[in-house]
Design a protein around this motif. Structure first.
Motif, PDB file in Angstrom:
ATOM      1  N   PRO A   1      -0.163  -6.396  -8.987  1.00 29.34           N
ATOM      2  CA  PRO A   1      -0.908  -7.156  -7.991  1.00 29.34           C
ATOM      3  C   PRO A   1      -1.166  -6.156  -6.292  1.00 29.34           C
ATOM      4  N   GLY A   2       0.127  -6.259  -5.936  1.00 29.07           N
ATOM      5  CA  GLY A   2       0.312  -5.419  -4.923  1.00 29.07           C
ATOM      6  C   GLY A   2      -0.284  -4.060  -4.637  1.00 29.07           C
ATOM      7  N   PHE A   3       0.191  -3.221  -5.871  1.00 33.91           N
ATOM      8  CA  PHE A   3       0.092  -1.958  -5.636  1.00 33.91           C
ATOM      9  C   PHE A   3       1.603  -1.078  -4.331  1.00 33.91           C
ATOM     10  N   GLU A   4       2.427  -2.064  -5.115  1.00 37.67           N
ATOM     11  CA  GLU A   4       3.655  -1.603  -5.233  1.00 37.67           C
ATOM     12  C   GLU A   4       4.055  -0.296  -5.710  1.00 37.67           C
ATOM     13  N   ARG A   5       3.858  -0.335  -7.024  1.00 34.93           N
ATOM     14  CA  ARG A   5       5.105   1.024  -7.234  1.00 34.93           C
ATOM     15  C   ARG A   5       3.560   1.839  -7.264  1.00 34.93           C
ATOM     16  N   ILE A   6       4.544   3.313  -7.143  1.00 34.04           N
ATOM     17  CA  ILE A   6       3.212   4.631  -6.635  1.00 34.04           C
ATOM     18  C   ILE A   6       3.547   5.674  -7.518  1.00 34.04           C
ATOM     19  N   ALA A   7       2.459   5.639  -8.334  1.00 40.96           N
ATOM     20  CA  ALA A   7       2.506   6.946  -9.665  1.00 40.96           C
ATOM     21  C   ALA A   7       2.808   8.119  -9.323  1.00 40.96           C
ATOM     22  N   GLN A   8       3.362   8.615 -10.332  1.00 37.48           N
ATOM     23  CA  GLN A   8       3.701  10.478  -9.835  1.00 37.48           C
ATOM     24  C   GLN A   8       2.074  10.898  -9.242  1.00 37.48           C
ATOM     25  N   ASN A   9       1.087  10.668  -9.806  1.00 41.33           N
ATOM     26  CA  ASN A   9      -0.152  11.735  -9.201  1.00 41.33           C
ATOM     27  C   ASN A   9      -0.626  10.473  -7.646  1.00 41.33           C
ATOM     28  N   GLY A  10      -0.325  10.086  -7.436  1.00 45.09           N
ATOM     29  CA  GLY A  10      -0.240   9.049  -5.861  1.00 45.09           C
ATOM     30  C   GLY A  10      -1.012   8.051  -5.668  1.00 45.09           C
ATOM     31  N   GLY A  11      -1.580   7.459  -7.467  1.00 47.25           N
ATOM     32  CA  GLY A  11      -1.902   6.524  -7.132  1.00 47.25           C
ATOM     33  C   GLY A  11      -1.325   5.211  -7.950  1.00 47.25           C
ATOM     34  N   PRO A  12      -1.542   4.115  -7.838  1.00 49.66           N
ATOM     35  CA  PRO A  12      -1.222   2.765  -8.015  1.00 49.66           C
ATOM     36  C   PRO A  12      -1.108   2.676  -9.174  1.00 49.66           C
ATOM     37  N   ALA A  13       0.434   2.726 -10.147  1.00 54.11           N
ATOM     38  CA  ALA A  13       0.512   2.356 -11.823  1.00 54.11           C
ATOM     39  C   ALA A  13      -0.997   1.153 -11.962  1.00 54.11           C
ATOM     40  N   ALA A  14      -1.841   1.524 -12.952  1.00 54.08           N
ATOM     41  CA  ALA A  14      -2.457   0.828 -13.856  1.00 54.08           C
ATOM     42  C   ALA A  14      -3.653   0.990 -12.952  1.00 54.08           C
TER      43      ALA A  14
ATOM     44  N   ALA B   1     -20.399   7.720   5.003  1.00 56.15           N
ATOM     45  CA  ALA B   1     -21.679   7.870   4.653  1.00 56.15           C
ATOM     46  C   ALA B   1     -21.871   6.737   3.729  1.00 56.15           C
ATOM     47  N   GLY B   2     -21.448   5.897   3.174  1.00 57.10           N
ATOM     48  CA  GLY B   2     -21.635   4.664   2.245  1.00 57.10           C
ATOM     49  C   GLY B   2     -21.261   5.338   0.692  1.00 57.10           C
ATOM     50  N   VAL B   3     -20.751   4.266   0.424  1.00 57.61           N
ATOM     51  CA  VAL B   3     -20.065   4.550  -1.142  1.00 57.61           C
ATOM     52  C   VAL B   3     -19.698   3.449  -2.158  1.00 57.61           C
ATOM     53  N   ASP B   4     -20.028   3.751  -3.764  1.00 54.84           N
ATOM     54  CA  ASP B   4     -19.939   2.171  -4.139  1.00 54.84           C
ATOM     55  C   ASP B   4     -18.894   2.646  -5.200  1.00 54.84           C
ATOM     56  N   GLY B   5     -17.737   2.782  -4.901  1.00 56.26           N
ATOM     57  CA  GLY B   5     -16.725   2.984  -5.628  1.00 56.26           C
ATOM     58  C   GLY B   5     -15.453   2.136  -5.072  1.00 56.26           C
ATOM     59  N   GLY B   6     -13.937   2.110  -5.622  1.00 62.29           N
ATOM     60  CA  GLY B   6     -13.025   1.323  -5.363  1.00 62.29           C
ATOM     61  C   GLY B   6     -11.711   1.540  -6.040  1.00 62.29           C
ATOM     62  N   TRP B   7     -10.925   1.012  -6.511  1.00 62.24           N
ATOM     63  CA  TRP B   7      -9.646   1.068  -7.408  1.00 62.24           C
ATOM     64  C   TRP B   7     -10.382   0.086  -8.564  1.00 62.24           C
TER      65      TRP B   7
END
Length: 779
Positions: A27-40, A71-77
């Motif tokens: 929930p707190g984005f603490e663990r970082i996966a090898q690809n640079g994104g947070p686990a799960a 420019a504007g987006v509809d996106g996220g995590w």
């Protein structure tokens, strides 16, 4: 995880505990996966350009997720959280923003993918702000949660997200019971709910419905090239561009002392089966011999040039193409037979080659047709799908051997154009169904659509009718249903334009087509999750008979949640449609219903060719529950096409020698054959079961259907309001203790329906675990 979720439903409700763990794995984005994104967590974007990152500066001094777009987006995590069905949760999160501005969307928020719930949206600049919402999980046992900038439209600026939590507030105890009120009926169930869709994609038509065994039979690719299924040996070949029968070239086989060979392997033969075929040849200046071999048998043909008045004038340019038929009967079954063409003597040109089982029905597979007739679908949509936006229907007219092979404009591979408009109409007549033809509003032209309509429906005395008659069909096809384009709202669609541009295009097409035939019914492109359908209704209200909607569902971690999601999507589409019909002034006084002309599960490996996913018993239960939802929304939904019928996410799967009904196809067959047409209201609290009831149109029978997506047998109270006198009946049950059971072509069915004597309506009903039960009572 899967088993524990099931047990929670079978047990009495548990009191919420302060120790109930937060379902978010990070929930707190603490663990970082090898690809640079947070686990799960993973990024998801539905429009515009954005930067997604895990950065310092979280609410407690650690890491947090960030979304930024100029420019504007509809996106996220996005992440998935496992929850208890039929429970209430409180979702809490923290958001910080810098210059968030709404464009066509809402701002920075937390939402649930595929569901209407979302927190309030932040705009402007804000320090860490707590947002929260209470939600009922309903039948869901997992939630897709988005930390989003945009929401059904775009927003720009920068937002940070941190510390998400889901708190369990209460859980409903599962004691299913149902009440059927015979006095409360809904609009009749349209037969068109059981429609089907076929597209020129993968092995849906070629390798599924169509009986041709050879790939690239017209030599679109040069033999022995990377994409060609043909191999050459011996003296080699030339690409003969002199007056080819089809396409840009034929194949010139060089004779001489060493023979030249073309071969295609990987052909499956069945012992005792007769196979028929032919090849087109054109001789050179001298005599040639061509042999055709298959499965250890061979035929030889002498190919002599025709002698003109001037012997010096003999050349390929003076020779006519000849069709040479052949046939074989397989002595043994073979999985990897080879068709071999061998030439000796002078040069000979080889044109289109064909090989089919002799029991083909007008070019279609007999085994597949049998299952299609069992499905008994009332309408088929063709030729696409994404394919139609790059398709010229005239490519499919005339002699099949002379039609051009084209690159598939939307998918992989090539299209031989062997299956065109006439073959589609023959297909519909053969299995007793109605055609729906979709016209190309992508890269097509207006005159293509009007001429195609005239070709189908005008009398033989008309210009287009004369062309149809010359191609073997003097009588009009009388096609009533016409789809006006496919998914033109999507930037993946060939010829995609803005909504404003497309509404003008749609009106032009429909108005011109109705001048050709005013009796047609047109199906417009819709997408009511976006603003697209709103724009179509506002600007095209007088040029729409039905509005198209599409959806596909992927896999969910537990059986219960997986089964329920098809019905969720149908319900959401129906509710959105009603709201638009009620609020858009142009639709006042009109009755336009949905044609859900693509709907299905779509996930998993491609076992049966391109998009040839396998289906399991859990998918069959989901399709049954989806049908129940169609029955509950007959006021909003008139037509539906399961997509697609054969191999490609299909209800039927084939190998080269066998065909079999998927679990999903068996469910469609069962309901089409035996369920009623006048839906009766079902109340009470049937969860986790799904109960549907209907009278037959003549009211001589009453039908009841129950889907049980749980592993255990259930006996539940069934109360009937009103007088229902029955004289016995029949019960069909589909069940398997393994929700991952599936049927395979050529092997005994693991899932099928079993017919039994109907259990009496004595106040309670018993259903097996993981089952679909349909009961038909005589009245």
């Amino acid at each position: 995880m899967l088993a524990s979720a099931i047990l929670l439903l079978a047990m009495p409700a548990l009191a919420p505990s302060p120790q109930t763990p937060n379902p978010f794995s990070n929930p707190g984005f603490e663990r970082i996966a090898q690809n640079g994104g947070p686990a799960a967590w993973r990024t998801q974007g539905w429009g515009g350009q954005a930067r997604y990152a895990i950065v310092d500066g979280g609410r407690g001094g650690g890491l947090c997720a960030m979304v930024e777009s100029d420019a504007g987006v509809d996106g996220g995590w996005q992440t998935s959280a496992t929850v208890r069905p039929f429970s209430t949760y409180r979702l809490t999160a923290w958001i910080k923003t810098d210059g968030i501005a709404k464009l066509t969307g809402q701002g920075a928020l937390i939402n649930l993918h595929g569901r209407p719930e979302h927190t309030s949206a932040l705009t402007g600049t804000n320090d860490w702000t707590k947002v929260q919402m209470d939600l009922d999980t309903g039948a869901d046992d997992s939630l897709l949660v988005n930390c989003l900038v945009g929401y059904y439209g775009t927003a720009k600026g920068k937002a940070w997200f941190d510390d998400l939590s889901l708190e369990l507030l209460k859980t409903k105890e599962m004691k299913p019971e149902a009440t059927i009120d015979l006095s409360k009926t809904k609009d009749p169930i349209s037969k068109y709910i059981y429609g089907q869709f076929i597209e020129h994609l993968g092995r849906c038509i070629y390798g599924g419905i169509w009986a041709e065994m050879l790939q690239d039979r017209k030599f679109f690719y040069a033999p022995s090239s990377k994409d060609s299924p043909w191999k050459s040996s011996g003296n080699g070949f030339t690409l003969d561009t002199i007056d080819p029968l089809s396409g840009e070239h034929s194949i010139g086989l060089v004779g001489g002392e060493t023979s030249t060979t073309l071969s295609q392997s990987g052909l499956a033969l069945t012992s005792g089966q007769k196979y028929v075929g032919y090849l087109w040849v054109r001789p050179g200046a001298g005599q040639s011999t061509v042999s055709v071999s298959l499965g250890g048998q061979s035929h030889k043909f002498k190919i002599e040039p025709q002698k003109p008045k001037d012997p010096q004038a003999i050349s390929p340019r003076t020779q006519a193409w000849r069709k040479v038929p052949f046939e074989f009967r397989a002595k043994t079954s073979m999985k990897d037979a080879t068709l071999e063409l061998k030439a000796t003597g002078d040069v000979v040109s080889i044109g289109p080659v064909s090989l089919m089982p002799a029991d083909n029905v007008r070019g279609m597979r007999k085994d597949t047709l049998k299952l299609l007739k069992d499905l008994n679908s009332p309408v088929y949509r063709w030729p696409g799908g994404n394919f139609v936006s790059g398709y010229n229907w005239r490519d499919g007219l005339g002699d099949r051997d002379k039609r051009p092979t084209r690159k598939n404009p939307a998918w992989q591979g090539i299209d031989s154009n062997d299956f065109g408009l006439h073959e589609f109409i023959d297909f519909c007549k053969e299995i007793g169904t109605e055609p729906e033809v979709v016209v190309n509003t992508g890269l097509g032209k207006l005159e293509w659509a009007t001429e195609q309509l005239a070709y189908c429906n005008a009398p033989a005395s008309s210009p287009m009718g004369k062309q149809r008659a010359a191609n073997g069909h003097p009588k009009p096809f009388n096609v009533k249903w016409w789809g006006i384009g496919n998914e033109m709202y999507g930037d993946w669609q060939l010829g995609h334009v803005t909504l404003d541009e497309y509404t003008k295009r749609h009106n032009q097409y429909v108005q011109a087509m109705r001048k050709v035939d005013p009796s047609i019914k047109v199906i417009a492109v819709g997408e009511n999750n976006w603003d697209w359908t709103r724009g179509m209704f506002t600007n095209c209200a007088d040029n729409i008979d039905l509005i198209s909607e599409h959806f596909y569902c992927q896999e969910r971690p537990s059986v219960f949640g997986h089964v329920g999601q098809i019905a969720e999507q149908i319900r959401r589409k129906a509710n959105n449609h009603r709201e638009l019909m009620k609020t858009i002034p142009a639709m006042k006084g009109k009755k336009v219903q949905i044609a859900m002309d693509e709907w299905n599960y779509w996930y998993g490996p491609h076992v049966f060719g391109e998009l040839g996913t396998r289906y399991f018993w859990k998918d069959g239960m989901g399709i049954a529950k989806g049908l129940h939802e169609f029955f509950r929304n007959t006021d909003a939904i008139f037509m539906a096409m399961y997509a697609q019928t054969v191999n490609v996410i299909g209800a039927i799967k084939t190998t080269q020698t066998d065909a079999e009904m998927e679990t999903t196809g068996l469910v469609l067959q069962l309901y089409r054959q035996h369920f009623g047409t006048i839906p009766v209201e079902v109340g009470g609290a049937p969860d986790p079961l799904d109960v549907s009831a209907a009278f037959t149109s003549d009211r001589k029978a009453f039908t009841l259907a129950i889907v049980n997506p749980m592993p255990d047998k259930v006996t539940f109270p069934l109360k009937i309001k009103g007088v229902l006198k029955t004289t016995g009946g029949t019960q069909w049950v589909m069940t398997n203790s393994d929700p991952m059971a599936y049927n395979d072509p050529g092997k005994p069915r693991k899932v099928d329906f079993v017919q039994r004597v109907a259990q009496p309506l004595d106040g309670q009903i018993t259903v097996d675990g993981y089952s679909v039960t349909l009961i038909r009572y005589k009245l």
